[in-house]
Design an enzyme around this catalytic site. Sequence first.
Site: not given
Ligand code: TTP
Ligand code: MN
Ligand code: MN
Length: 406
Positions: A208, A210, A330
């Site tokens: 995703d 973020d 996100d």
């Molecule tokens: P992700 O988007 O799930 O993971 P990522 O960006 O590291 O990897 P990907 O390439 O697969 O997307 O999560 C991003 C960060 O946000 C991860 O360190 C966890 C953190 N996080 C949550 O996902 N949910 C929460 O409620 C909090 C506080 C943090």
């Molecule tokens: Mn991510």
């Molecule tokens: Mn995410």
Amino acid sequence: QVNEAEAVVFNIPSYACQRRTALDNHNTVLTFVSQDALSLLAENAELSDEDGRGVAFRRAAAVLKALPEPVTGMTQLRGLPCLGGHSLRVIKDILEDGASGEVELTKESERFKALKVLTGIFGVGVKTAERWIREQIHSLQQLQDSGQTLNRAQQAGLEHYDDLNQPVTKAEADAIGEIVREAVMSVLPGAQITVIGGFRRGKLTGHDVDFLVTHPEEGREVGLMPKVVSWLESQFSALQGFLLYQKTTRNSYLESKDGPARPASNMDRFERCFSIFKLPEEETRGTKQTETLTENTPEDTCSLAANWQVKGGEQMKPAGHKAWRAVRVDLVVSPISQFAFALLGWTGSKLFERELRRWAGHEKAMSLSSHALYDNKQSRYLRATSEEEIFAHLGLDYIPPSERNA
Ligand code: TTP
Ligand code: MN
Ligand code: MN
Ligand code: MN
């Protein structure tokens, strides 16, 4: 052949937040295979609701990732932290036989395969997947045929399954970033947008994209998300908006009965939005698909705006090609006073975050969340306006995002 006496003995600190883990580690194929094997066992444990075992395998995999040199023999692993008997057995099998029987069996097991497929649907967690498997649902087709009631997220997840399981490229992340920037700036000029998650750590692809949004004036960010969502949904017409799905949650940090005095909970309470974006393909064509550009028919290269304005713009594409792709996005909104904590808490990796909180609690008697840092000995919050300050409060050397890939 290295003899035992000469074998390198690595000195690796125990917590992942005490060490630097770059994306590209200089390890041999064998070490990579071991890492993958342990990650797969971690995934299997997580999918079986055995989070404790999952974390143990994740920590073991992360230790291999942090090694400065390839592992060639078991003696090199002596005294390394986080490598329990089970993990060592798996590594030994791989070093000696090239594969681990347990890992191969897991990979091929019907249950593991079904759990992966079903939890690969956005909105489907382990609990739901297990219930479906008990009802003999192992595939997307079986799910569709079963007539199970799906919630809104799961419906969107199923509908866009292929897109959402195709890694998001850096070019696509940048294109999404431009759209998010335009949306946020339109509804709150002066706001600041930061890429977080894997792309901030320098990853080239992600599951995703973020973003963290804040405003330099405390309070101006309140209620921002619904406005951003409206903007995204209304561009350029109701039928051709940028959002295929969104679920917005308001900030519940200050109003919750146990906060802010109890930051220990790692449940995040920021205003946030889980969404699925409809990313027009043209947005990334320049960087990603230059080779197909020359093959386009004239009507295929009509302008992006025209595509959006024309209802059913997809029909201008050759049959079977849609003009966009679904991408998970996100969005998180933080007040500026909590920005550094939010930035640190949302940059990841997940293991790095977990290890930071474990370090804070076990080694420093502090509680770290993505909102605040509380010192239990002094019974007070420690302020910070940068990630560097938070590492300093925690008595840790600063680790830049690109080396938090534990
Ligand atoms: P992700 O988007 O799930 O993971 P990522 O960006 O590291 O990897 P990907 O390439 O697969 O997307 O999560 C991003 C960060 O946000 C991860 O360190 C966890 C953190 N996080 C949550 O996902 N949910 C929460 O409620 C909090 C506080 C943090
Ligand atoms: Mn991510
Ligand atoms: Mn995410
Ligand atoms: Mn075991």
